[in-house]
Design an enzyme around this catalytic site. Structure first.
Site, PDB file in Angstrom:
ATOM      1  CG  ASP A  53      -1.882   1.112   1.285  1.00 50.31           C
ATOM      2  OD1 ASP A  53      -1.709   2.093   0.532  1.00 50.31           O
ATOM      3  OD2 ASP A  53      -2.837   1.038   2.069  1.00 50.31           O
ATOM      4  CG  ASP A 113      -4.275   5.329  -2.506  1.00 45.79           C
ATOM      5  OD1 ASP A 113      -3.358   4.696  -1.944  1.00 45.79           O
ATOM      6  OD2 ASP A 113      -5.473   5.159  -2.240  1.00 45.79           O
TER       7      ASP A 113
END
Ligand SMILES: *[C@@H]1O[C@H](CO)[C@@H](O)[C@H](O)[C@H]1NC(C)=O
Ligand SMILES: *[C@@H]1O[C@H](CO)[C@@H](O)[C@H](O)[C@H]1NC(C)=O
Ligand SMILES: *[C@@H]1O[C@H](CO)[C@@H](O)[C@H](O)[C@H]1NC(C)=O
Ligand SMILES: *[C@@H]1O[C@H](CO)[C@@H](O)[C@H](O)[C@H]1NC(C)=O
Ligand SMILES: *[C@@H]1O[C@H](CO)[C@@H](O)[C@H](O)[C@H]1NC(C)=O
Length: 447
Positions: A129, A327
């Protein structure tokens, strides 16, 4: 001093993992893809990146659900993640909650890599992530973890950190039972207890000695990323901060699309082997959300038309946290409402064919016939990125419905955040080069 952030995970993780995307196909240009074997070892400093639904993933779905359900589920997860991003409070440096709280993101990251922990190495498929600094591994004896855990007892290099360790001061309300530095935290609908620990972690062929992580001892709820989390955020004590001398805060990745079942992308750590010819834009640091990779989005073009967006919708603001981030954990790009509406309206104007506009869940620009779409170009400072249809549209398998795969960001009075999400990044190499303060993007068919 900043601290490691551990994430929140959504209670919907388990549910999500049982959903299928096999019947969800992204737009249609065909590529002949090399079939990569799941057992192919990682080389050098490059790791294969698998989607959680890949045949190489143990988390792949077991039962198919409808395309609509899959899309709606992913949207709901995005929404939860974004709400968390938006609601994260100003983090005063002194009060940064380290390993335990920090910025909380409710959603399982979509991509996994193979990491080897301990000596001899034990393989875990850890979630990656880019918006998180977390270091988090399920350990032996864990109550509530899945069956695959790291057995610290059989690692000769495992080292539990005591309460006197400097890192323990970065844990909020640590306790010192048995001399080890332990802490409790909540995430999503779950709680976890972990011991602060160190061990060698090997990524591809790079050993990282004394890597500091939370060794999970207990969880409740179903929100845990099953085999741990490898945060690639930029906060201190993140993986990047712990590997300064090795990777120099530089990495690149290429996310595979969902189109082929046998997809794998790559995560290349460190400055060696990074693309030399790549368009770049300045990488910005926003103290309000210090883990995230901000860039300056200055405009958006639909076809040849630069759409009219009120400047505050795109502005970078270190006080409010407003701006644009890349992201890997959000699936569909979100633009603040005035920006999204301008883009969507121009897109609708320029679409050829397809009949009337329909909607699907949060997607408001869907067509049931075949369509010819305009391109969309994100204009960053010094870098234009034009997305091909593959990165813009999702198609139902039957091909009967195509939707513009973007949406308006949730409204938040305090702050605005545009998120360039994974669907729009697929089959592009994204370079994060912190020392040179730049983020690069290059087309690369990696699936
Ligand atoms: C975690 O710490 C507790 C004491 O606080 C200890 O009993 C337990 O064995 C530790 N677990 C590991 C894997 O080190
Ligand atoms: C965590 O919570 C449990 C149950 O509430 C408690 O027994 C334990 O002492 C706590 N541990 C820490 C490290 O705070
Ligand atoms: C994926 O790989 C497996 C085994 O490597 C192969 O049997 C299968 O045909 C491949 N599927 C696709 C869609 O390429
Ligand atoms: C599009 O909408 C109009 C007005 O609602 C309707 O009359 C027309 O039949 C629709 N066309 C198609 C192709 O569904
Ligand atoms: C990006 O596109 C705009 C509008 O077409 C153009 O004016 C600008 O020069 C381009 N920027 C770069 C860096 O190519």
């Amino acid at each position: 001093m900043e601290k490691i952030h551990l994430p929140n995970f959504s209670p919907t993780l388990t549910l999500t993992l049982t959903l299928t995307l096999f019947i969800l196909s992204f737009s249609s240009a065909t590529q002949t893809l090399p079939t990569k074997s799941c057992s192919t070892q990682d080389h050098g400093s490059t790791l294969q990146v698998f989607h959680v639904y890949s045949p190489c993933s143990p988390f792949k779905p077991t039962k198919p659900v409808s395309w609509e359900e899959s899309v709606l589920q992913m949207q709901a997860q995005d929404q939860a993640r974004l709400n968390q991003l938006l609601s994260s409070k100003v983090v005063a440096r002194k009060s940064v909650a380290p390993i335990a709280s920090g910025r909380q993101i409710v959603q399982s990251p979509t991509y996994i890599v193979r990491a080897n922990v301990g000596t001899p190495p034990q393989t875990l498929l850890m979630a990656v992530d880019t918006s998180n600094d977390a270091a988090w591994i399920p350990c032996n004896g864990c109550v509530g973890c899945s069956s695959v855990v790291f057995n610290s007892g059989s690692s000769s290099t495992f080292n539990p950190l005591g309460c006197d360790a400097a890192q323990c001061k970065q844990v909020p309300s640590p306790t010192c039972g048995g001399g080890s530095c332990s802490f409790n935290m909540t995430y999503g609908g779950s709680t976890l207890a972990a011991n602060l620990s160190q061990d060698t972690m090997t990524l591809a062929t790079d050993p990282i000695p004394s890597y500091t992580f939370g060794c999970i001892q207990r969880t409740t709820g179903s929100s845990v990323p099953p085999q741990g989390l490898l945060g690639l955020g930029r906060g201190s004590l993140s993986l990047l901060s712990q590997t300064q001398s090795l990777y120099k805060s530089t990495f690149s990745y290429c996310l595979p699309s969902f189109k082929s079942l046998n997809f794998s992308g790559s995560l290349r750590l460190g400055p060696v082997g990074q693309p030399l010819r790549i368009k770049t834009t300045p990488l910005l640091r926003n103290p309000r959300r210090s883990s995230l990779y901000y860039v300056n989005l200055v405009g958006i073009r639909v076809g040849r038309k630069v759409v009219d967006i009120p400047p505050p919708a795109l502005g970078f603001n270190p006080t409010t946290g407003a701006g644009t981030v890349f992201d890997s954990g959000t699936v569909f790009t979100r633009l603040v409402t005035p920006a999204y509406e301008a883009v969507r309206n121009e897109f609708r104007k320029r679409v050829k064919g397809g009949g009337n506009v329909t909607s699907l869940g949060g997607f408001d620009t869907c067509y049931s016939g075949s369509i010819i779409t305009p391109t969309i170009t994100f204009m960053f400072a010094g870098m234009n990125v034009t997305l091909p249809p593959d990165n813009l549209l999702i198609h139902s398998t039957a091909g009967s419905l195509s939707c513009l795969a973007m949406a308006a960001a949730p409204d938040n009075v305090n702050s605005v955040l545009n998120v360039i999400a994974s669907m729009q990044q697929q089959n592009h190499r994204i370079l994060i080069d912190v020392p040179n303060n730049r983020l690069g993007v290059a087309r690369e068919p990696c699936s």
